[in-house]
Design a protein around this motif. Structure first.
Motif, PDB file in Angstrom:
ATOM      1  N   LEU A 117      -5.785  42.592  32.029  1.00 14.54           N
ATOM      2  CA  LEU A 117      -6.364  42.707  30.823  1.00 14.54           C
ATOM      3  C   LEU A 117      -8.141  42.357  31.686  1.00 14.54           C
ATOM      4  O   LEU A 117      -7.885  41.525  32.490  1.00 14.54           O
ATOM      5  N   ILE A 118      -8.942  43.497  30.569  1.00 15.46           N
ATOM      6  CA  ILE A 118      -9.856  43.572  31.320  1.00 15.46           C
ATOM      7  C   ILE A 118     -10.937  42.269  31.337  1.00 15.46           C
ATOM      8  O   ILE A 118     -12.225  42.471  31.146  1.00 15.46           O
ATOM      9  N   SER A 119     -10.705  41.119  30.227  1.00 20.94           N
ATOM     10  CA  SER A 119     -11.137  40.311  28.986  1.00 20.94           C
ATOM     11  C   SER A 119     -11.368  38.784  29.946  1.00 20.94           C
ATOM     12  O   SER A 119     -10.017  38.419  30.647  1.00 20.94           O
ATOM     13  N   ILE A 120     -12.137  38.491  30.014  1.00 18.98           N
ATOM     14  CA  ILE A 120     -12.327  37.494  30.989  1.00 18.98           C
ATOM     15  C   ILE A 120     -11.609  35.969  30.540  1.00 18.98           C
ATOM     16  O   ILE A 120     -11.646  35.744  29.673  1.00 18.98           O
ATOM     17  N   ASN A 121     -11.165  35.020  31.246  1.00 18.16           N
ATOM     18  CA  ASN A 121     -10.166  33.694  30.970  1.00 18.16           C
ATOM     19  C   ASN A 121     -10.747  32.457  31.461  1.00 18.16           C
ATOM     20  O   ASN A 121     -10.622  32.176  32.628  1.00 18.16           O
TER      21      ASN A 121
END
Lengths: 821, 585
Positions: free
Chosen positions: B76-80
């Protein structure tokens, strides 16, 4: 040339003032032998003689004067002017050693002032150090009667009192005698001394008593005492705001002499008054027949505020032939010739004042601004919030925070469920909550090891969710969590003492259930909870017969909502009649034990809703003649009555208490809130007195403050003793409207202390600057660059200008419809 | 992030609804949500919390079916970002781009993956848990094949939406919330386009590309994701696109490459339906578009096309619906005016919605009469400002503030060097030139009209306000400096309201109470209600040293009158109560 119009006969010295104003005219001072000198003295004429041991003309000595290293002790006199027709001579002692005025020491210069051949004054060698000093000292000596030198406030008061209704006063403070300011004042006195009483001081305490704190600068006040007819009234004072130079003082005097307000009915463009000639602008207040009275009042108000800064005129529009724009209510005319008058719509007196001040200011300070941009007045980047600033300054001190338990999301519920806790909800960036945190820690220190109440805190900057869940949306909030009860919010003063009281009184349930008559008596005598009596000066006991279930319920509710503020107890046993009989009342009733006075009163409870009971108890807690403090003032202000305050330095004499008690008993003070203020306990009281009085009469002092309607302050005459009779008489006069107030408290709104950055115009300025760049066609490359450079330089200027232009909202307001003026 | 449920709805730009009069009455629902992806589940959660009659239709057997296939290479390209150094849960959502909003702290994505760029499988698992734990009302395996409008005067919006599923069952809905993601991949036509393998079908096994020359069209996240995957085995990779590479840290747009990864940008008009700033279809009242498909509202500007953005816009839509159909006003908190500066500070420092959906959702402060108190409304779609009163059910008669987060005008843009000189602004005076995300406060005396919003000046997000304030940028987005941030903000608010918002200690209030007829708000709302701030000896001493407090105890006799409010009676309209003289000179 300013003084040229005055040819005055002064102090027996006859002369015509020619030109003393601008630069010192260099006149050779005649050098005389002592004998020759004395022979020239004419009767009644003043002369100043320097006696010197060396011969300046021939062999000037290079001994440096300490303050004026460029001047040798004798020679500098040659550069002096001849002061206003006073003969200045130089007497060489070398030629005739026997002259008695020659000093004994060889190179000591001495100066003497003679009138005729009578010696008026001998000047010590170092006093006449420069031109200013010479002129100042000589005039000071000559004008001894015209200029009163004073050192105490009493002196000033006496002069002021003596001249009320007779003459106006010019009061000047200079830092030292012999300065240029001193000289300017003396020169003014020379001209105006017969018209006004000049008063001079070098005591800054005196200046402070008038309300100025800048003792660094010389000040000159004009006391308008002549119009004062009532002896108790003060003289109005006008401060000269310009620096003390002869020219400025002259200009100031002229404006003081001019009529305060002139009515005109001609074209403002044509009107001219002394103000214009003096370089001051004119302000026309436009009036109509219908609103004449109100306009005149406004105009007078404006005139007083602009006194010395501008001329104020009332322009009667109805009889005017020229047309002025319809909504114009103020016309502004600059002193510069050829300037068009400005037609303004200003709806606030302050706007008029600031308009004038801004305009006058630019003229005067233009040159200064170029030199020094820093001197722009208050800096909007400097903190002016006392709480934020003091918290910030204290940020490095480590608080003993370990005495309180810091909660987190995980520990919060667990902790407040496990034990009785107080929780402070705060945010570390919020000044008020950080200020209160200090008090909170103080409470923790005082309670250390003695309380089973856990003192906790939670930083809502970290644990936002917890705070929101506990319904905390602002800071600081203090809540008490007790097992099996709903959390209670603390709503008292945010201070150590009040919170401590709250916590301590919460050690017992509220109301506490009393189980026997004996226990009730102990409770009322303050024996049952002895350790709590210091937190609650009053103990309340509700007495009910066991069947009065609703009343008991309501009282319990009331006691609960007063928890932490006052001790309440409840007694509802079968034998309650024993109690009610003893205190001569019938159930349901309240028994109120005042521990300090050691007496208990009873009050039957006619209405028994919980809310009413709370109200009854709160009212009963009020004292009839309380000592007013920072903490309790709000409680008494709620009564909305004028305050009758006895100011006292320390505790008050018993006889005053008796006088008050008697008057209270006779119900003469029902319409007032009588109280007293101990300056030792409440030092801020001094600040209050300073506002009420220009000159503080001796304490104790009785003052009536009509806070809620009109703000007038009345002072009980300090020459009368505070007796029942005198006080009653005074109050009657007050009620009949015969008493004059000494002060009306400012009704000013709390406006923004300083302006904000006007980003909107900064953005506008940038946008408009970019506009020409959008059309590059007609610009050659070099032009563009140059142009860019200019624009670039401009940007900084524009920014600064916008910073100056601070009253942005004020200006905008001027365009809003408003009918105040 | 959203290509699923291939309904025929998106065949052409905008919405084409088959306007067939359909008399059949199926099951009625007030709210129908299409798609159980993140946006659909988020809406279902809010509807459920509010107790609304609703259902979610999902054609697959579980939620978030998009993530079963996409992204093709699973990352996924969304940061965590699991650790921010802060405890504030609201603040932490600024760095959590995958969680949906709920009251349950267990349903935070950080409990599902430790990876900074998490695996798509974890997202599937997360969405499944979200739907199950919260017991969201989802009808799985239900494909809506047909949507028609049924005109009816009784209906909330003048018509019902009649949905037909693959079994022929019809569902009548008052409000239709479409959260189906995007279903039309970009089609590129050029000679040889027949050889093109689409992102949705390309092999993810690097072995298939062994020794080949590969041309990748596009330079977005998908392109790089693909390239990275096969980099080690190919002969040559060419990447071709219309624009240069945009890095998201240069544009602040997640859709641009976040350090060499992301989705296809570009053909904007083809991809997104026409909707208003309130996320309602321009054509059909009562039809809202949620999630990725709603990205047209803030395309290339904010995060509305991604979970960390649309979780807030979905909440905003839900709030609008609550007001429109149930008379439940937009949630607000009422504060005394003394809390004005604080309320703004608190939000700009911790709010995640403002931060993620900057310049799309903004907080609004509605002043009450005489500006003694105000209402604080969070995360309102700022382009709908003119319609605020109808949309929120609150009154805006006495002026309002809009609090937004903005980048400087000089900052964004793919061609700009973000590290240009003087890019950071240090002095409050230059705050308006701040480049990084910083709070901007607009003040309006009157609610702007629709005309004013529509014809606002170029470059302006909102119509020209009566006054504007920029809080100077801060690298850590920590706007709590007493002089750098708070003081200028207070001055701005004071000047808008023409009042004095300073705090005062009880002793100062005491003095004012007895020497002036009027009190500043902090004394009125605190001290006069017996809640004055007493302070301690330490603080008092600091106050005296600063010159803002006076030491009366040390004054003695005769008292010196440099104190506050020392004004002769006629100077009664003076502004400055403290240090009169000092400020004049």
């Amino acid at each position: 040339m300013m003084f040229s119009s005055f040819s005055v006969f002064r102090i027996g010295v006859s002369f015509v003032l020619m030109c003393v104003l601008t630069k010192a005219t260099v006149v050779p001072v005649p050098e005389l032998s002592p004998q020759r000198y004395f022979s020239t003295l004419q009767p009644g004429k003043a002369s100043l003689a320097y006696f010197c041991q060396d011969a300046p003309m021939h062999k000037p000595r290079e001994r440096k004067h300490p303050d004026f290293p460029n001047l040798t002790s004798c020679t500098f006199i040659f550069n002096l002017i001849s002061i206003q027709g006073i003969l200045v001579s130089y007497v060489n002692c070398v030629q005739e050693e026997t002259a008695k005025y020659c000093g004994k020491e060889k190179d000591l210069m001495k100066a003497y002032l003679f009138r005729g051949n009578i010696l008026l004054r001998e000047f010590p060698p170092d006093t006449l150090f420069d031109v200013n000093a010479v002129v100042a000292h000589v005039l000071f000596a000559l004008l001894f009667n015209e200029v009163k030198y004073i050192a105490t406030l009493e002196d000033l008061q006496n002069i002021e009192n003596a001249l009320k209704g007779k003459a106006n006063i010019v009061f000047a403070y200079v830092k030292a005698i012999g300065t240029s300011e001193h000289r300017a004042v003396m020169e003014a006195a020379f001209v105006y001394g017969t018209t006004y009483q000049f008063v001079l001081t070098t005591e800054f305490a005196l200046l402070e008593s008038i309300g100025t704190e800048d003792i660094e600068y010389a000040h000159l006040y004009f006391f308008h005492c002549k119009p004062v007819l009532d002896f108790t009234q003060e003289c109005r004072k006008t401060l000269m705001e310009q620096s003390l130079t002869t020219l400025n003082i002259h200009r100031f005097m002229k404006t003081m002499e001019a009529p305060l307000l002139t009515e005109v009915a001609e074209d403002p463009q044509q009107v001219s008054t002394i103000h214009l000639q003096l370089g001051l602008p004119l302000v026309f207040i436009v009036s109509q027949q219908v609103t004449y009275a109100a306009d005149r009042r406004t105009a007078e108000w404006v005139a007083w505020r602009l006194l010395g800064k501008a001329g104020v005129l009332l322009l009667l529009r109805d009889s005017l032939e020229v047309n002025i724009p319809q909504h114009t209510n103020v016309i502004f005319k600059r002193a510069e010739e050829g300037m068009q008058v400005e037609y303004l719509v200003l709806h606030d007196v302050d706007l008029i004042i600031s308009h004038v001040e801004n305009n006058v200011h630019t003229e005067e300070t233009q040159e200064e601004e170029e030199e020094d941009d820093e001197l722009e007045g208050p800096d909007i980047d400097i903190q002016d919030d006392e709480v934020a600033e003091s918290v910030y300054r204290d940020r490095k001190r480590r608080l003993p925070l370990e005495l309180t338990v810091e909660l987190t999301e995980e520990t919060f519920s667990r902790t407040v469920m496990a034990s009785d806790s107080i929780v402070l909800f705060y945010a570390s960036w919020e000044a008020v909550s950080m200020a209160f945190l200090q008090s909170y820690v103080e409470v923790a220190v005082q309670l250390k090891g003695t309380s089973n109440m856990l003192l906790c805190r939670i930083n809502c900057g970290d644990w936002s969710d917890i705070c929101t869940k506990q319904n905390v949306t602002e800071f600081p909030v203090i809540k008490m969590y007790k097992e099996g009860e709903n959390p209670v919010s603390y709503v008292g003063m945010l201070g150590t003492e009040d919170l401590l009281k709250f916590i301590q009184l919460n050690r017992i349930s509220c109301p506490v259930t009393i189980t026997s008559i004996q226990e009730a008596e102990e409770y009322l005598r303050g024996k049952l909870y002895e350790e709590l009596i210091s937190y609650s000066r009053v103990s309340i006991l509700g007495i009910f017969s066991p069947t009065m279930i609703t009343a008991i319920e309501n009282f319990t509710k009331a006691g609960n909502s007063l928890r932490g503020y006052v001790l309440t107890g409840i007694y509802s046993e079968e034998d309650v009649l024993l109690l009610s009989d003893k205190y001569a009342t019938t159930v349901p009733a309240l028994l109120l034990a005042r521990h300090e006075e050691r007496h208990t009163v009873s009050m039957p409870l006619s209405s028994t809703s919980a809310q009413d009971i709370v109200q009854i108890i709160t009212d009963a807690l009020l004292e009839t003649f309380p000592e007013i403090t920072v903490e309790n003032l709000p409680t008494y202000l709620r009564l909305q009555k004028p305050l009758l305050i006895l100011f006292s330095d320390g505790s008050i004499n018993h006889k005053y208490k008796e006088v008050m008690a008697a008057l209270i008993k006779q119900k003469h003070l029902d319409s007032l809130t009588p109280c007293w203020l101990n300056l030792k306990n409440t030092p801020a009281g001094r600040g209050i007195l300073q506002v009420y009085f220009d000159l503080l009469p001796p304490l104790p002092l009785l003052v009536l403050v009509n806070l809620h309607s009109g703000g007038q302050v009345f002072a009980f005459p300090s020459d009368q003793s505070i007796t029942e009779q005198n006080l009653l008489l005074w109050l009657k006069k007050f009620e009949a409207g015969l008493e004059r107030h000494i002060r009306v408290l400012s009704a000013a709104e709390w406006k923004p202390p300083l302006p904000a950055y006007d980003f909107l115009s900064m953005i506008d300025a940038e946008t408009s600057q970019h506009a020409p760049r959008k059309d590059p066609e007609c610009m050659k490359e070099t032009d563009v660059q140059e142009n860019y450079k200019e624009q670039h330089e401009d940007t900084s200027k524009v920014t600064i200008k916008h910073l100056r232009n601070r009253n942005w909202f004020e200006v905008e307001k001027a365009f809003l419809p408003d009918k105040e003026l | 992030m959203g290509l699923s449920t291939a309904t025929p709805l998106w065949a052409t730009p905008g919405l084409l609804l088959a306007l067939v009069l359909h008399p059949t009455l199926g099951l009625h629902r007030d709210y129908c949500v299409l798609g159980a992806g993140p946006a659909g589940l988020q809406m279902a959660y809010f509807l459920q919390q509010a107790g609304r009659d609703h259902v979610v239709f999902e054609r697959h057997a579980g939620p978030g079916s998009f993530f079963a296939r996409y992204p093709r290479h699973r990352k996924l390209i969304s940061i965590n970002k699991r650790h921010t150094g802060k405890a504030n849960a609201e603040f932490n959502l600024r760095h959590d781009w995958n969680s949906l909003l709920s009251h349950d702290p267990r349903l935070l994505f950080k409990h599902y993956s430790r990876a900074y760029f998490p695996d798509a499988g974890d997202m599937m698992r997360y969405l499944r848990d979200f739907a199950d734990r919260l017991r969201l009302n989802v009808l799985y395996n239900t494909t809506i094949t047909h949507v028609t409008l049924d005109k009816d005067r009784q209906a909330w919006n003048g018509h019902y939406f009649v949905l037909t599923d693959q079994r022929g069952q019809t569902h009548r809905c008052s409000v239709l919330l479409v959260a189906t993601g995007l279903s039309v991949p970009n089609q590129v036509n050029f000679p040889g386009s027949e050889y093109v393998e689409g992102y949705d079908s390309v092999s993810i096994d690097p072995a298939d590309f062994e020794g080949q020359n590969v041309l990748i069209l596009g330079r977005g996240n998908s392109a790089f994701e693909t390239a990275e995957n096969i980099l080690g085995v190919t002969n040559f990779i060419h990447m071709l696109s219309r624009s240069r590479v945009r890095l998201s840290w240069a544009t602040h747009y997640v859709g641009d490459l976040s350090s060499l990864r992301l989705a296809s940008g570009g053909a904007f008009s083809k991809k997104y339906p026409l909707i208003k700033a309130s996320y309602e279809s321009k054509g059909s009242r009562g039809l809202f578009v949620l999630g990725t498909a709603s990205h047209s509202v803030d395309y290339r500007k904010s995060a509305g096309g991604f979970i960390h953005g649309f979780r807030y816009t979905v909440r905003a839509v839900h709030r609008l619906l609550e007001q429109r159909h149930h008379g439940v006003a937009w949630p607000f908190t009422e504060f005394p005016i003394t809390q004005l500066t604080n309320s703004i500070l608190r939000r700009v420092n911790e709010a995640s919605g403002l931060y993620q959906m900057f310049s799309v959702l903004a907080d609004v402060i509605l002043l009450k009469e005489n500006a003694t108190s105000f209402e604080y409304l969070e995360e309102f779609p700022m382009q709908m400002l003119a319609q605020l009163e109808t949309l929120t059910g609150r009154q805006a008669r006495h002026g309002l503030f809009v609090i937004n987060l903005e980048y400087g005008k000089n900052f964004s843009g793919p061609d700009k060097d973000v590290f240009f000189q003087d890019r950071s602004v240090g002095h409050m005076r230059d705050a308006w030139q701040s480049n990084f995300l910083h709070p901007v406060v607009y003040y309006y005396r009157h609610l702007p009209t629709e005309q004013e919003v529509r014809f606002r000046p170029a470059d302006w997000l909102l119509p020209r306000p009566s006054a504007i304030h920029h809080v100077v940028e801060d690298f850590l987005t920590d706007w709590t400096a007493p002089v750098g941030h708070i003081l200028p903000l207070r001055r701005f608010l004071e000047n808008c309201l023409a009042t004095d918002l300073r705090h005062f200690y009880a002793e100062s209030c005491f003095l004012f109470a007895l020497t002036r007829q009027k009190l500043p708000p902090s004394c009125q709302q605190g001290y006069l209600r017996q809640q004055g701030l007493v302070g301690t000896e330490h603080l008092r001493r600091h106050g005296v040293e600063s010159g803002l407090l006076r030491d009366y105890a040390a004054t003695g006799q005769p008292p010196s009158p440099q104190g506050p409010a020392r004004q002769p009676p006629l100077a009664g309209l003076g502004v400055q109560p403290l240090d009169n003289k000092k400020l004049e000179l």
